[in-house]
Write a protein that holds these residues in place. Sequence first.
Motif, short mmCIF file in Angstrom:
data_model
loop_
_atom_site.label_atom_id
_atom_site.label_comp_id
_atom_site.label_asym_id
_atom_site.label_seq_id
_atom_site.Cartn_x
_atom_site.Cartn_y
_atom_site.Cartn_z
N UNK A 187 0.82 -1.22 0.00
CA UNK A 187 0.00 0.00 0.00
C UNK A 187 0.86 1.27 0.00
N UNK A 188 2.13 1.15 0.38
CA UNK A 188 3.03 2.30 0.41
C UNK A 188 3.73 2.54 -0.92
N UNK A 189 3.65 1.58 -1.83
CA UNK A 189 4.29 1.69 -3.14
C UNK A 189 3.45 2.62 -4.01
N UNK A 190 4.06 3.60 -4.67
CA UNK A 190 3.28 4.50 -5.54
C UNK A 190 2.47 3.73 -6.57
N UNK A 191 1.28 4.23 -6.86
CA UNK A 191 0.35 3.55 -7.78
C UNK A 191 0.97 3.30 -9.14
N UNK A 192 1.74 4.25 -9.66
CA UNK A 192 2.34 4.09 -10.99
C UNK A 192 3.36 2.94 -10.98
N UNK A 200 3.32 0.33 -8.84
CA UNK A 200 2.54 -0.89 -8.64
C UNK A 200 1.86 -1.33 -9.94
N UNK A 201 1.28 -0.38 -10.67
CA UNK A 201 0.60 -0.71 -11.93
C UNK A 201 1.59 -1.26 -12.95
N UNK A 202 2.76 -0.66 -13.05
CA UNK A 202 3.78 -1.12 -13.98
C UNK A 202 4.23 -2.53 -13.61
N UNK A 203 4.48 -2.76 -12.32
CA UNK A 203 4.90 -4.08 -11.87
C UNK A 203 3.84 -5.13 -12.20
N UNK A 204 2.59 -4.86 -11.86
CA UNK A 204 1.50 -5.82 -12.11
C UNK A 204 1.32 -6.11 -13.59
N UNK A 233 13.79 -10.78 -8.27
CA UNK A 233 13.53 -9.44 -7.75
C UNK A 233 13.76 -8.48 -8.90
N UNK A 234 12.98 -7.43 -8.91
CA UNK A 234 13.11 -6.41 -9.94
C UNK A 234 13.22 -5.06 -9.26
N UNK A 235 13.94 -4.18 -9.93
CA UNK A 235 14.11 -2.82 -9.45
C UNK A 235 13.41 -1.90 -10.42
N UNK A 236 12.54 -1.03 -9.89
CA UNK A 236 11.79 -0.08 -10.72
C UNK A 236 12.08 1.33 -10.24
N UNK A 237 12.13 2.26 -11.19
CA UNK A 237 12.33 3.66 -10.79
C UNK A 237 11.00 4.26 -10.38
N UNK A 281 9.00 6.19 -11.75
CA UNK A 281 7.98 6.27 -12.80
C UNK A 281 7.45 4.89 -13.18
N UNK A 282 8.01 3.83 -12.56
CA UNK A 282 7.57 2.47 -12.86
C UNK A 282 8.40 1.78 -13.93
N UNK A 283 9.44 2.46 -14.44
CA UNK A 283 10.30 1.88 -15.48
C UNK A 283 11.20 0.82 -14.85
N UNK A 284 11.27 -0.34 -15.52
CA UNK A 284 12.11 -1.44 -15.06
C UNK A 284 13.58 -1.05 -15.20
N UNK A 285 14.34 -1.20 -14.12
CA UNK A 285 15.76 -0.87 -14.10
C UNK A 285 16.60 -2.13 -14.29
N UNK A 286 16.27 -3.18 -13.52
CA UNK A 286 17.00 -4.45 -13.63
C UNK A 286 16.15 -5.59 -13.10
#
Length: 145
Positions: free
Chosen positions: A26-31, A33-37, A67-71, A73-78
């Motif tokens: 719930x603490x993860x920004x919506x953008x 979370x949406x990108x991850x999902x 595990x994934x790292x997102x910036x 804005x929701x962009x996948x980093x690694x």
Amino acid sequence: MKHLLGLLAAGLLLSASASAQKMKAAQVPAVVMASFNRQFPQAKEVKWEKEADQYEAGFEQGKQELSVLLDPSGKLVETETEIKVDQLPAAVRATLARQYKGVKIKEAAKIVAAGTGAVTYEAEIVQGGKNVDLLFDAEGREVKK
């Protein structure tokens, strides 16, 4: 003595703040979370952490631990995929044996940078009673984070 204790306490606080901070979904920004999902709809048992200004999701997908790292804005980093220690490239295992003699490798992972596709390998070792993550390229050269 009080001065020494104060310095020790300050050092502990600084080191704790430099590491990843666990967080609830719930603490993860919506953008983010949406990108991850959207990118990982099959993810199960997702655990979130914040590393500096980026968000790390650790999860299971099929029989793999990722595990994934997102910036922000929701962009996948690694993307980091857990591998067996014997799946580390021979050059990485040779470097570990030469430079970290007698050290046990606890875990290993393959890391792929999203933008470039560059691959690095992570070996988690126990050194001096602490877990230490080391990064290597495929030729066994140690890489700095």
